[in-house]
Design an enzyme around this catalytic site. Sequence first.
Site, short mmCIF file in Angstrom:
data_model
loop_
_atom_site.label_atom_id
_atom_site.label_comp_id
_atom_site.label_asym_id
_atom_site.label_seq_id
_atom_site.Cartn_x
_atom_site.Cartn_y
_atom_site.Cartn_z
N TYR A 1 -12.45 -2.01 -3.65
CA TYR A 1 -12.94 -2.08 -2.27
C TYR A 1 -14.47 -1.93 -2.19
CZ TYR A 1 -8.34 -2.14 0.00
OH TYR A 1 -7.11 -2.51 0.47
N GLU B 1 -9.76 -11.13 -7.27
CA GLU B 1 -8.83 -10.00 -7.11
C GLU B 1 -7.61 -10.12 -8.04
OE1 GLU B 1 -9.99 -8.98 -2.47
OE2 GLU B 1 -7.95 -9.67 -2.92
N PHE C 1 -15.47 3.89 6.90
CA PHE C 1 -14.11 4.30 6.51
C PHE C 1 -13.88 4.21 5.00
CE2 PHE C 1 -13.92 -0.19 7.89
CZ PHE C 1 -13.44 -0.80 6.73
N ASN D 1 -2.00 0.27 6.73
CA ASN D 1 -1.45 -0.96 7.31
C ASN D 1 -0.60 -1.77 6.32
OD1 ASN D 1 -3.54 -1.85 5.77
ND2 ASN D 1 -4.69 -2.81 7.43
N THR E 1 -5.48 -6.88 10.86
CA THR E 1 -5.78 -5.60 10.21
C THR E 1 -5.26 -4.42 11.02
OG1 THR E 1 -7.83 -6.62 9.40
CG2 THR E 1 -7.66 -4.21 9.25
N ARG F 1 -2.05 -14.25 4.78
CA ARG F 1 -2.74 -13.56 5.88
C ARG F 1 -1.94 -13.67 7.18
NH1 ARG F 1 -7.06 -10.12 4.54
NH2 ARG F 1 -7.31 -10.18 6.80
N LYS G 1 0.81 -1.22 0.00
CA LYS G 1 0.00 0.00 0.00
C LYS G 1 0.86 1.28 0.00
CE LYS G 1 -3.97 -2.19 2.32
NZ LYS G 1 -4.96 -2.09 3.42
N HIS H 1 -2.27 -5.36 1.55
CA HIS H 1 -3.57 -6.03 1.37
C HIS H 1 -3.29 -7.49 1.02
CE1 HIS H 1 -7.56 -7.06 -0.18
NE2 HIS H 1 -6.90 -7.71 -1.12
N ARG I 1 2.46 -6.24 9.34
CA ARG I 1 1.72 -5.12 9.91
C ARG I 1 2.25 -4.72 11.28
NH1 ARG I 1 -4.22 -6.97 7.63
NH2 ARG I 1 -4.29 -5.59 5.83
#
Length: 140
Positions: free
Chosen positions: A51, A128, A59, A114, A93, A87, A11, A117, A104
């Site tokens: 998203y 995705e 948010f 964070n 998150t 993950r 990100k 993704h 993270r």
Amino acid sequence: MAVQRTLSIIKPDATRRNLTGAINQRFEEKGLRIVAQKRMWLTDEQAKQFYAVHAERPFYGELVDFMTSGPVVVQVLQGEDAVAKNREIMGATNPANADDGTIRKDFAESIEANSVHGSDSEDNAKIEVAFFFSETEIVG
Ligand code: ADP
Ligand code: MG
């Protein structure tokens, strides 16, 4: 377990701090292969669409603004159980809840910024991956 592919995004908070290589090292040292990768600056439309599942969350607007605030690196990770493994490597998150040694925990700035993704299921991974890559761009 089987070999899977999952979509990862490094990100804008992480590209801004020049952390692409450090984050990629986490994937590779834990057995995931980067089988496709490109750096891009998401348009408002792309971020909103990607998203869309969060469109009703409070948010959403800020998330879209954040994801379009700088370059991202979109990538396909491949390996045994890649969706769940990624993950795990990412961590929770909210970095405050992330385990030690996760991306993270070590790099995230906030619950929003964070750093990464990762797809949350094999079905979503397929959707995705196809959002950003054609099959010919993925070299396993
Ligand atoms: P994850 O990225 O761990 O799958 P979600 O799918 O729930 O988490 O949320 C998508 C992204 O939205 C998060 O990675 C984060 O950037 C942002 N986000 C999630 N929850 C919040 C929140 N409470 N406030 C601000 N941003 C959030
Ligand atoms: Mg998610």
